[in-house]
Design a protein around this motif. Structure first.
Motif, PDB file in Angstrom:
ATOM      1  N   THR A  33     -69.026 101.984   6.050  1.00 23.03           N
ATOM      2  CA  THR A  33     -68.895 103.049   5.065  1.00 23.03           C
ATOM      3  C   THR A  33     -67.417 103.394   4.922  1.00 23.03           C
ATOM      4  N   PRO A  34     -66.987 103.806   3.736  1.00 25.81           N
ATOM      5  CA  PRO A  34     -65.572 104.113   3.534  1.00 25.81           C
ATOM      6  C   PRO A  34     -65.122 105.378   4.277  1.00 25.81           C
ATOM      7  N   ASN A  35     -66.060 106.222   4.674  1.00 25.11           N
ATOM      8  CA  ASN A  35     -65.733 107.459   5.376  1.00 25.11           C
ATOM      9  C   ASN A  35     -66.022 107.281   6.873  1.00 25.11           C
ATOM     10  N   PRO A  36     -64.986 107.226   7.722  1.00 28.47           N
ATOM     11  CA  PRO A  36     -65.222 107.010   9.155  1.00 28.47           C
ATOM     12  C   PRO A  36     -65.940 108.180   9.836  1.00 28.47           C
ATOM     13  N   GLN A  37     -66.029 109.327   9.170  1.00 28.81           N
ATOM     14  CA  GLN A  37     -66.721 110.482   9.734  1.00 28.81           C
ATOM     15  C   GLN A  37     -68.248 110.328   9.658  1.00 28.81           C
ATOM     16  N   ILE A  38     -68.701 109.469   8.756  1.00 32.16           N
ATOM     17  CA  ILE A  38     -70.141 109.240   8.604  1.00 32.16           C
ATOM     18  C   ILE A  38     -70.571 108.174   9.607  1.00 32.16           C
ATOM     19  N   LYS A  39     -71.461 108.552  10.500  1.00 35.66           N
ATOM     20  CA  LYS A  39     -71.970 107.615  11.503  1.00 35.66           C
ATOM     21  C   LYS A  39     -73.312 107.055  11.031  1.00 35.66           C
ATOM     22  N   LYS A  40     -73.449 105.734  11.139  1.00 38.25           N
ATOM     23  CA  LYS A  40     -74.687 105.068  10.764  1.00 38.25           C
ATOM     24  C   LYS A  40     -75.392 104.582  12.025  1.00 38.25           C
ATOM     25  N   ASN A  41     -76.694 104.488  11.943  1.00 46.21           N
ATOM     26  CA  ASN A  41     -77.466 103.894  13.025  1.00 46.21           C
ATOM     27  C   ASN A  41     -77.493 102.387  12.825  1.00 46.21           C
ATOM     28  N   ARG A  42     -76.657 101.698  13.559  1.00 45.71           N
ATOM     29  CA  ARG A  42     -76.561 100.242  13.446  1.00 45.71           C
ATOM     30  C   ARG A  42     -77.727  99.607  14.170  1.00 45.71           C
ATOM     31  N   ILE A  43     -78.377  98.667  13.516  1.00 45.41           N
ATOM     32  CA  ILE A  43     -79.486  97.924  14.116  1.00 45.41           C
ATOM     33  C   ILE A  43     -78.918  96.641  14.703  1.00 45.41           C
ATOM     34  N   ILE A  44     -78.999  96.521  16.006  1.00 44.05           N
ATOM     35  CA  ILE A  44     -78.518  95.322  16.697  1.00 44.05           C
ATOM     36  C   ILE A  44     -79.732  94.446  16.994  1.00 44.05           C
TER      37      ILE A  44
END
Length: 93
Positions: A33-44
């Motif tokens: 995401t372009p905004n580093p403040q937004i955290k995503k739940n990465r699926i590994i």
């Protein structure tokens, strides 16, 4: 597409807003995401990546599927239309 097999297809907005196949979900979770403040739940994804020269029987994604059941090892999922022009080949749908 996973190992040369189409697992999900549809209109872009539908795929991005409602990814249905676990592989599509994992791919989209990896998009930065372009905004580093937004955290995503990465699926590994775990499990072994099969050789494209020796595809597994049944669902080609079963070796890495977090929802894997025994039938996935022997039964190939059929492509289903889950909404207008949105298709998925997955036993979950």
């Amino acid at each position: 597409m996973y190992l040369g097999k189409i697992v999900e297809e549809g209109p872009t907005d539908s795929l991005f807003s409602t990814p249905l196949h676990p592989y599509t979900q994992a791919l989209l979770s990896a998009v930065p995401t372009p905004n580093p403040q937004i955290k995503k739940n990465r699926i590994i994804l775990k499990g072994d990546i099969p050789s494209p020269l020796n595809l597994p029987v049944g669902c080609v994604f079963h070796t890495r599927c977090p929802y894997m059941k025994d039938k996935y090892k022997s039964v190939t999922p059929l492509k289903k239309e889950v909404s207008k022009r949105h298709f998925v080949a997955c036993h979950l749908h």
